[in-house]
Every structure is written in structure tokens, then in C-alpha cells.
Design a protein around this motif. Structure first.
Motif, short mmCIF file in Angstrom:
data_model
loop_
_atom_site.label_atom_id
_atom_site.label_comp_id
_atom_site.label_asym_id
_atom_site.label_seq_id
_atom_site.Cartn_x
_atom_site.Cartn_y
_atom_site.Cartn_z
N ILE A 296 31.72 42.88 29.22
CA ILE A 296 31.19 41.50 29.23
C ILE A 296 31.51 40.82 27.90
O ILE A 296 31.99 39.68 27.86
CB ILE A 296 29.67 41.49 29.50
CG1 ILE A 296 29.36 42.06 30.89
CG2 ILE A 296 29.10 40.08 29.33
CD1 ILE A 296 29.91 41.26 32.06
N ARG A 297 31.27 41.51 26.80
CA ARG A 297 31.54 40.92 25.48
C ARG A 297 33.01 40.57 25.32
O ARG A 297 33.36 39.50 24.79
CB ARG A 297 31.10 41.87 24.37
CG ARG A 297 29.60 42.02 24.26
CD ARG A 297 29.21 43.00 23.14
NE ARG A 297 27.84 43.44 23.28
CZ ARG A 297 26.77 42.70 22.99
NH1 ARG A 297 26.94 41.49 22.53
NH2 ARG A 297 25.55 43.19 23.13
N ASP A 298 33.90 41.46 25.76
CA ASP A 298 35.34 41.22 25.65
C ASP A 298 35.76 40.01 26.48
O ASP A 298 36.55 39.17 26.02
CB ASP A 298 36.14 42.45 26.07
CG ASP A 298 36.03 43.60 25.09
OD1 ASP A 298 35.50 43.41 23.97
OD2 ASP A 298 36.47 44.72 25.45
N GLN A 299 35.25 39.91 27.70
CA GLN A 299 35.62 38.79 28.57
C GLN A 299 35.07 37.47 28.03
O GLN A 299 35.75 36.45 28.05
CB GLN A 299 35.14 39.04 30.00
CG GLN A 299 35.55 37.97 30.99
CD GLN A 299 37.05 37.81 31.14
OE1 GLN A 299 37.85 38.64 30.73
NE2 GLN A 299 37.45 36.70 31.72
N VAL A 300 33.85 37.48 27.52
CA VAL A 300 33.26 36.27 26.93
C VAL A 300 34.09 35.84 25.71
O VAL A 300 34.39 34.66 25.54
CB VAL A 300 31.78 36.49 26.57
CG1 VAL A 300 31.25 35.41 25.62
CG2 VAL A 300 30.93 36.52 27.85
N PRO B 82 31.39 28.66 35.49
CA PRO B 82 30.51 29.46 36.34
C PRO B 82 30.53 30.92 35.89
O PRO B 82 31.43 31.35 35.15
CB PRO B 82 31.15 29.32 37.72
CG PRO B 82 32.61 29.11 37.43
CD PRO B 82 32.65 28.32 36.15
N VAL B 83 29.57 31.69 36.34
CA VAL B 83 29.49 33.11 36.00
C VAL B 83 30.74 33.85 36.46
O VAL B 83 31.22 34.75 35.77
CB VAL B 83 28.22 33.74 36.63
CG1 VAL B 83 28.20 35.24 36.43
CG2 VAL B 83 26.98 33.11 36.05
N ARG B 84 31.30 33.45 37.58
CA ARG B 84 32.48 34.17 38.09
C ARG B 84 33.66 34.09 37.13
O ARG B 84 34.54 34.94 37.17
CB ARG B 84 32.85 33.71 39.49
CG ARG B 84 33.45 32.36 39.61
CD ARG B 84 33.82 32.03 41.08
NE ARG B 84 34.16 30.64 41.20
CZ ARG B 84 33.29 29.65 41.34
NH1 ARG B 84 32.00 29.93 41.42
NH2 ARG B 84 33.68 28.41 41.42
N ALA B 85 33.69 33.10 36.22
CA ALA B 85 34.76 33.04 35.21
C ALA B 85 34.71 34.27 34.31
O ALA B 85 35.75 34.76 33.86
CB ALA B 85 34.64 31.77 34.38
N ILE B 86 33.51 34.78 34.08
CA ILE B 86 33.35 36.00 33.28
C ILE B 86 33.60 37.23 34.15
O ILE B 86 34.30 38.16 33.75
CB ILE B 86 31.94 36.08 32.67
CG1 ILE B 86 31.72 34.93 31.68
CG2 ILE B 86 31.70 37.43 32.00
CD1 ILE B 86 30.28 34.79 31.20
N MET B 87 33.03 37.25 35.35
CA MET B 87 33.00 38.46 36.17
C MET B 87 34.25 38.73 37.00
O MET B 87 34.62 39.89 37.18
CB MET B 87 31.79 38.40 37.11
CG MET B 87 30.47 38.19 36.42
SD MET B 87 30.11 39.48 35.21
CE MET B 87 28.47 39.01 34.69
N LYS B 88 34.89 37.70 37.50
CA LYS B 88 35.99 37.88 38.46
C LYS B 88 37.10 38.81 37.94
O LYS B 88 37.59 39.64 38.69
CB LYS B 88 36.55 36.51 38.85
CG LYS B 88 37.43 36.53 40.05
CD LYS B 88 36.63 36.70 41.30
CE LYS B 88 37.52 36.46 42.52
NZ LYS B 88 36.94 36.96 43.72
N PRO B 89 37.52 38.70 36.66
CA PRO B 89 38.60 39.58 36.19
C PRO B 89 38.18 41.04 35.98
O PRO B 89 39.03 41.90 35.77
CB PRO B 89 39.00 38.96 34.85
CG PRO B 89 38.42 37.60 34.82
CD PRO B 89 37.20 37.66 35.69
N LEU B 90 36.89 41.33 36.04
CA LEU B 90 36.40 42.67 35.75
C LEU B 90 36.41 43.56 36.99
O LEU B 90 36.46 43.08 38.12
CB LEU B 90 34.99 42.59 35.16
CG LEU B 90 34.85 41.76 33.88
CD1 LEU B 90 33.39 41.71 33.43
CD2 LEU B 90 35.74 42.31 32.77
#
Length: 185
Positions: free
Chosen positions: A131-135, A148-156
Motif C-alpha cells: 500500500i505504501r509503495d503504491q501510494v 478512487p480507492v481502486r487507483a491504489i488497489m487495482k494494480p496490486l
């Protein structure tokens, strides 16, 4: 160690703009139900951060500028959380206590969340470093405001479980009235 980031800063348009976290069901605010659930799942009280304007005695922060979206809320809360894993939860899922053990039991990869018609990213347990790396990537690409939250989560690499009633969010007065009648059992 697990931390918890609870988002409580949305606009709640369908509730007339009041703070969802401050809405009580069975005499307990939705926010308190979520933070109590985190503590029951083993999160230390000092490792829970509430992002938003809801009333709480726990550590609290607000995204800058306020009400700039859930991704910005996650970014604002991250500096206050420690541990290898973190719950990221919305404040309007007061039944989540029954679901947190399932998230812990199914954790793997970059995280796990409940699903349904779509992934419920704000009802999940995540690898803190992912999460920290994606943020950090998103912040360097223009920032988190309005995302949106999916901007952080979708690539993971997130495992999406089946729909779970414990992760049901309450967005309307009708849903809140129905939950109030049933109670938080």
C-alpha cells in the motif's frame, strides 16, 4: 502486528451530508463498531487511525484538503500506522467484526478484501509495504486528490473473497433503519 486505517470523511450525500461515522445503530456509532471490531481482531488501540471528521477518542487525521477523496484519506492515514499488515475499512460497515477473522485467515499476496458485484476494497486487509509503495507512486504521478480507492488497489495482487454480509455498507437512511431494527448481532 496489524494496524487499522478507518475512513470516516466522506460526503454522505445520500444521508444529507451528515457524518456517517457518527450515526448510531443500537446505541453505538458506526465508527465505534468498526474500531471496536479492529480491537477485537487484535489491533492495538494506538495503532488505529481514523481519517475524517467523525467523533472519536482514537488517533485522528484529515486528508489535505479535507474531503478530497478516499485515496487521499488513505495517504493521510498511512504515516500514523505501523505493522506489516493493515486493515483499510470504511466507517459505514458496522457489522465487520464477524468478517475480520475471515480476512486474517485468507490473507496472502498484497492483501484480501470482500467482493460481491465489485471488490469492496474498504473492507480488506493489506500488506502495508504494498500500500505504501503504491501510494508513493501515485503521489509522484500527480497526487491522490480526487482518486478512487481502486487507483491504489487495482494494480496490486489482491485476493477478492465472496460477498460477505459483515462487510455490508450502510449508505442510505433506509439501510440504517433496517440495520437498527435488526441490531448489531
Amino acid at each position: 502486528m496489524i494496524g487499522a486505517l478507518v475512513l470516516a470523511g466522506g460526503n454522505a450525500r445520500r444521508l444529507g451530508g451528515i457524518s456517517k461515522g457518527d450515526v448510531a445503530i443500537g446505541g453505538v456509532t458506526m465508527l465505534q463498531s468498526v474500531t471496536d471490531a479492529c480491537q477485537q481482531a487484535g489491533v492495538d488501540k494506538d495503532n488505529i487511525i481514523v481519517v475524517g471528521h467523525a467523533e472519536t477518542d482514537l488517533k485522528k487525521t484529515v486528508e489535505d484538503p479535507p474531503r478530497s477523496g478516499p485515496a487521499a484519506g488513505i495517504g493521510a492515514g498511512l504515516p500514523h500506522i505501523t505493522g506489516e499488515q493493515m486493515f483499510i475499512l470504511s466507517c459505514d460497515i458496522p457489522f465487520i467484526a464477524r468478517g475480520l477473522p475471515e480476512l486474517i485467515a485468507n490473507f496472502g499476496g498484497d492483501g484480501v478484501c470482500f467482493g460481491g458485484e465489485r471488490a469492496q476494497y474498504l473492507a480488506g486487509l493489506y500488506d502495508s509495504r504494498a500500500i505504501r509503495d503504491q501510494v508513493a507512486r501515485l503521489e509522484s504521478d500527480g497526487g491522490l486528490i480526487g482518486l478512487p480507492v481502486r487507483a491504489i488497489m487495482k494494480p496490486l495482487n489482491i485476493k477478492i473473497l465472496e460477498q460477505n454480509d459483515s462487510a455490508r455498507d450502510l449508505d442510505t437512511w433506509h439501510e440504517i433503519a433496517s440495520a437498527t431494527q435488526k441490531g448489531l448481532d
